[in-house]
Design a protein around this motif. Structure first.
Motif, short mmCIF file in Angstrom:
data_model
loop_
_atom_site.label_atom_id
_atom_site.label_comp_id
_atom_site.label_asym_id
_atom_site.label_seq_id
_atom_site.Cartn_x
_atom_site.Cartn_y
_atom_site.Cartn_z
N SER A 109 0.84 -1.27 -0.12
CA SER A 109 -0.11 0.14 0.04
C SER A 109 0.85 1.16 0.07
O SER A 109 0.59 2.27 0.68
CB SER A 109 -1.00 -0.03 0.99
OG SER A 109 -1.63 -1.08 1.28
N ARG A 154 7.23 0.87 2.27
CA ARG A 154 8.16 0.33 2.24
C ARG A 154 8.30 -0.93 3.28
O ARG A 154 8.13 -0.42 4.71
CB ARG A 154 9.59 0.90 1.88
CG ARG A 154 10.68 -0.04 1.69
CD ARG A 154 11.98 0.87 1.50
NE ARG A 154 12.97 0.18 0.93
CZ ARG A 154 13.91 -0.83 1.71
NH1 ARG A 154 13.61 -0.95 3.11
NH2 ARG A 154 14.94 -1.44 1.13
N ARG A 213 -2.32 -3.45 -2.40
CA ARG A 213 -1.47 -3.71 -3.43
C ARG A 213 -0.23 -3.90 -2.95
O ARG A 213 0.48 -3.13 -1.98
CB ARG A 213 -1.56 -2.05 -4.11
CG ARG A 213 -0.97 -2.22 -5.62
CD ARG A 213 -1.14 -0.59 -6.08
NE ARG A 213 -0.05 -0.34 -6.69
CZ ARG A 213 -0.02 -0.72 -8.27
NH1 ARG A 213 -0.88 -1.25 -8.77
NH2 ARG A 213 1.05 -0.33 -8.81
N LEU A 214 0.53 -4.84 -3.40
CA LEU A 214 1.96 -5.19 -3.15
C LEU A 214 2.69 -5.04 -4.29
O LEU A 214 2.51 -5.25 -5.41
CB LEU A 214 1.69 -6.81 -2.62
CG LEU A 214 3.18 -7.43 -2.34
CD1 LEU A 214 3.27 -7.14 -0.48
CD2 LEU A 214 3.18 -8.93 -2.39
N THR A 215 4.07 -4.34 -3.76
CA THR A 215 4.80 -4.13 -5.24
C THR A 215 6.12 -4.90 -4.90
O THR A 215 6.67 -5.16 -3.77
CB THR A 215 5.17 -2.44 -5.15
OG1 THR A 215 5.42 -2.03 -3.91
CG2 THR A 215 3.83 -1.74 -5.67
N ARG A 264 10.15 -5.02 -6.25
CA ARG A 264 11.11 -4.48 -7.17
C ARG A 264 12.44 -5.24 -6.94
O ARG A 264 12.77 -5.64 -5.71
CB ARG A 264 11.42 -3.18 -6.69
CG ARG A 264 10.19 -2.37 -7.70
CD ARG A 264 10.44 -0.78 -7.45
NE ARG A 264 10.58 -0.35 -6.03
CZ ARG A 264 11.37 0.11 -5.50
NH1 ARG A 264 12.58 0.09 -5.83
NH2 ARG A 264 11.28 0.42 -4.23
N SER A 278 10.03 -5.02 -11.99
CA SER A 278 9.12 -4.92 -11.00
C SER A 278 7.72 -5.11 -11.31
O SER A 278 7.42 -5.49 -12.20
CB SER A 278 9.06 -3.27 -10.59
OG SER A 278 8.43 -2.62 -11.66
N LYS A 279 6.82 -5.45 -10.24
CA LYS A 279 5.52 -5.98 -10.54
C LYS A 279 4.61 -5.77 -9.35
O LYS A 279 5.26 -5.45 -8.20
CB LYS A 279 5.78 -7.56 -10.56
CG LYS A 279 4.67 -8.34 -11.16
CD LYS A 279 4.72 -9.81 -11.16
CE LYS A 279 3.57 -10.41 -11.90
NZ LYS A 279 3.81 -10.75 -13.45
N ALA A 280 3.48 -5.26 -9.68
CA ALA A 280 2.51 -5.14 -8.72
C ALA A 280 1.09 -6.15 -8.64
O ALA A 280 0.84 -6.67 -9.75
CB ALA A 280 2.08 -3.75 -8.88
N THR A 304 -2.03 -7.78 -6.22
CA THR A 304 -3.11 -7.43 -5.18
C THR A 304 -3.06 -8.79 -4.18
O THR A 304 -3.19 -9.71 -4.71
CB THR A 304 -4.53 -7.34 -5.67
OG1 THR A 304 -4.58 -6.43 -6.69
CG2 THR A 304 -5.39 -6.72 -4.56
#
Lengths: 467, 137, 203
Positions: free
Chosen positions: A337, A340, A427-429, A431, A436-438, A440
């Motif tokens: 969200s 970090r 939302r989970l990111t 990297r 990188s990828k996002a 849910t």
């Protein structure tokens, strides 16, 4: 007519025999076979990659090809196919283990190899590979919503570690006997030998042995925790921590469970601050988030040749080795969200484990290579037996190759992050510095959400599950 | 030379038969009713060789909650370890078998000169008599 | 030369003969007694299942307090599940199936169908993941489905290996709990130990 005709017949029948093994790695080195498949994975063509392995998964090296195929299915997110392939792999491991000490099929492969080439022995797998198959299978069963089967595989991974460690101790005795063999002594003093194996030694020195697998302990701890068996979970988290004592996620898990279970004396080895800050028991509106990050591929084996004098004759010996030029492993930076959450930390290094396993086999390989070289010399000298001389010549020309087979779609390194986070769809990111990828994630109170991330060929493959 | 061949040829089937009978279900059998504890009347021996090594004794029976419960003793008469299997069968008042094939052969290992109790409980209340089969493994 | 040729012919005939023989030996299907002692592999097998079921049923049916309870009536029971704590994939439901069938046919107990238990569990939103349901939820399920007792347990194993000998020990534990009071009315264990020694010769 007799001799010439019978000789031709012999050569022909020998060729026929060899072509029977053409599906394995006698003619085409294994890493180059897999390189093609990795290209297909890179462009996301998993179907073609799996299909390429189909025919080979029936041959003598089926265990190896099935390991690759099961892993490819896992990368592609095809849990059922992966379960089926790994199931077969494990059946193969069991059959190899239960096979009689002196078996007709095994002996045929081995005598062929003494004269010719180690690639002729059907692939039997390494203990570290088997442990990874069990661990990957445990993950598969989690995704297949079969918690009980996942628990079985996780415990099996631990059991196989324990049994392999025991067997290794017995092996050490045999290895020391081989260490003192004449061929080994000569070779160990050879400067080119030492140079060519220095990178192998460097890579393998990262782990204490090829068997102990912190990832497998962590997974079984996690599955115990999902089942509410905190005592068992605690024991396995502690075993994982013993192997990677610096991993602070493991430290927090151990501290959290030690507090929960009242293991006061175990807390003494942790600093006061660490105990205070140690991950708290999740509150009512919190859940646990676990990120498992498997990156890259284990390195492939390369062939090195060393010229050495054996009984006064210079001989060209070939060995497999690893070159330590794997790309540096980057941690995965995880954000939730927009905040970090942290970086993943190392929990297993299959690359180093593979190197260690090879190093442990080296002494035996040297002795066999030496014997083979001497046998070939003797056959060549023996003019009387010209048929065998020709055959041995063919053998040397065609087949003096090192055994480069190993499971190549294994990750080079596995990393971990786990944290207690507030519940809800978020939302989970992810990297890793390159990609990188996002995604849910749905964190639910009191439950565990697992994100399984595989980074290969410049792509991040992620799947998530809440249990 | 020739005579020997003939002898072997004659003996071979015989040998085969004895080996086979040794492994088949024939063994020792005890048939009992709870109110009739006279063992000697009820022991059937189909395999003399086994009967010399193994014996069944102390047949006891009682009723527990309407079910027949029996207890017998198996004794190894030899000094060597012996692997056996036993199975109970149950019969009603008219001698019909009750719940046929539910009880399975149970393996049991007996050390030299050791005795063990084998216990069985009838599958339901209609059982009036039982049979215990014992065979070598 | 002639001698050699003859030798080769004889050798070839012998080889094909033995190959034919081998072929004749493979792929033979035969019916076997399902109650026979089975020792094909060291893995959990039919004999283990049968031994466990027989011991548990005999023990439960002759346990004095249970005899007392079942003298006049046939209490209703439901099976939670047998937790598999071994390192093998074992169908523990098949063990409980055998046990419930035998208990049912003894005329001493009645059982609630598993699918009904699952439905109620879903209705009450109890997760089945933790294995044995906790006491409160068990009592609640019991009231919903009209059961008086719950049966549950676990199967664990210890595997050891030294050289060519593999040793497996199984322990099966089964318990019957009175749902209203949460008291365990009966419990028993069955232990099984098996070893396997690698053969010297083989395929």
């Amino acid at each position: 007519m007799g001799l010439k005709k019978s000789m031709r017949w012999l050569v022909m029948s020998c060729m026929a025999l060899l072509s029977g093994c053409a599906t394995n790695s006698l003619f085409s080195p294994y890493p180059s076979q897999v390189a093609e498949i990795k290209q297909q994975i890179a462009v996301g063509d998993f179907a073609t990659a799996r299909k390429a392995l189909e025919k080979k998964s029936l041959g003598p090296d089926r265990m190896l090809y099935l390991m690759e195929r099961g892993r490819i299915a896992q990368i592609a997110g095809d849990t059922d196919a992966s379960i089926q392939d790994f199931k077969q792999v494990l059946t193969e491991f069991e059959a190899k283990e239960e096979a009689a000490k002196i078996s007709a099929t095994g002996a045929a492969g081995k005598t062929g190899a003494v004269l010719l080439n180690e690639n002729a022995i059907p692939y039997a797998g390494s203990a570290y590979e088997r442990i990874f198959v069990h661990s990957f299978q445990a993950l598969n069963y989690l995704w297949a919503d079969n918690l009980e089967a996942a628990g079985v595989e996780a415990r099996r991974a631990n059991l196989e570690q324990q049994l392999a460690l025991q067997a290794n101790e017995d092996e050490v005795e045999r290895a020391t006997a081989q260490e003192s063999a004449e061929e080994t002594m000569i070779l160990r003093q050879n400067p080119s030998y030492r140079r060519k194996f220095s990178s192998l030694t460097r890579l393998s020195s990262k782990v204490k042995n090829a068997i102990q697998n912190s990832y497998s302990f962590y997974l079984s701890g996690l599955i115990y925790e999902i089942n509410g068996e905190y005592n068992d979970a605690y024991i396995d988290y502690k075993k994982a921590l013993e192997i990677y004592p610096a991993n602070h996620y493991l430290r927090q898990d151990v501290v959290r469970l030690a507090r929960m279970l009242g293991m006061e004396e175990d807390l003494e080895r942790f600093g006061q601050a660490e105990v205070r800050e140690g991950m708290a028991r999740p509150a009512k509106d919190e859940g646990k988030l676990v990120v498992l990050y498997e990156q890259g591929y284990v390195p492939e084996k390369h062939e090195v040749n060393i010229v050495v004098d054996l009984r006064g004759v210079p001989n060209n010996l070939v060995f497999p080795t690893y070159f330590d030029r794997a790309s540096p492993n980057r941690p995965l930076v995880v954000g939730l969200s927009g905040r970090r959450l942290g970086e993943t930390e190392t929990i297993a290094e299959p690359a180093a484990m593979a190197a260690r396993a090879l190093e442990e086999q080296l002494a035996g390989m040297i002795v066999r290579q030496g014997l083979r070289a001497i046998a070939r010399e003797q056959l060549k000298d023996n003019q009387m037996n010209s048929t065998f001389g020709i055959l041995a010549g063919i053998g040397q020309l065609l087949l003096n190759r090192a055994d480069l087979r190993s499971w190549l779609t294994l990750p080079a390194e596995v990393q971990l992050l786990d944290a207690t986070v507030s519940a809800g769809k978020q939302r989970l990111t992810l990297r890793n510095g390159v990609q990188s990828k996002a995604i849910t994630v749905d964190v639910r109170p009191g439950r565990i959400t697992i994100v399984h991330v595989i980074a290969v060929s410049g792509q991040l493959h992620a799947r998530t599950i809440t249990i | 030379m020739k005579n020997h061949h003939c002898l072997i040829r004659l003996l071979a089937p015989l040998l085969l038969v004895t080996i086979l009978s040794g492994c088949s279900t024939s063994g020792i059998e005890a048939i009992g009713k709870p109110d009739d504890a006279d063992l000697t009347k009820h022991l059937l021996i189909h395999n003399d060789a086994l009967a010399k090594k193994i014996t069944i004794s102390e047949m006891r029976g009682r009723e527990v909650g309407g079910l027949l419960e029996v207890n017998l003793t198996l004794t190894n008469l030899t000094g060597r370890d012996k692997s056996l299997a036993y199975r109970f069968s149950w019969f009603d008042a008219d001698g019909f078998e009750v719940e046929a094939e539910t009880d399975a052969w149970t393996p049991v290992n007996l050390h030299g000169a050791q005795s063990v109790s084998v216990r069985g409980v009838a599958p339901n209340g209609s059982v009036k008599s039982y049979r215990l089969n014992v065979k070598g493994q | 030369m002639l001698m050699k040729k003859n030798g080769a012919v004889i050798g070839l005939t012998l080889l094909t003969g033995s190959l034919l023989l081998l072929q004749g030996c493979s792929n033979k299907v035969a019916y076997q007694d399902a109650t026979e002692v089975e020792t094909t592999t060291i893995d959990f097998g039919s004999t283990d299942l049968q031994q466990i079921a027989a011991k548990m049923v005999d023990s439960l049916l002759t346990f004095p307090p249970i005899v007392e309870v079942t003298r006049e009536r046939r209490p209703v029971m439901f099976v939670d599940r047998i937790k598999n704590k071994t390192t093998e994939h074992i169908d523990t439901e098949s063990i409980t199936d055998t046990i419930t069938t035998r208990l049912l046919r003894s005329g001493k107990f009645r059982f609630v169908d598993m699918t009904k238990v699952a439905d109620v569990r879903e209705q009450l939103a109890f997760q089945n993941r933790g294995g044995m349901v906790n006491r409160n939820s068990a009592a609640q399920i019991g009231r919903q489905i009209g059961a008086e007792y719950m049966m549950y347990g676990n199967l664990s194993s210890i595997v050891k290996k030294s050289g060519d000998v593999k040793d497996v020990y199984y322990k099966f534990t089964l318990k019957v709990m009175h749902l209203e009071s949460g008291i365990i009315e009966w419990s028993d264990e069955k232990e099984i130990r098996k070893t396997r020694e690698k053969s010297l010769f083989g395929r």
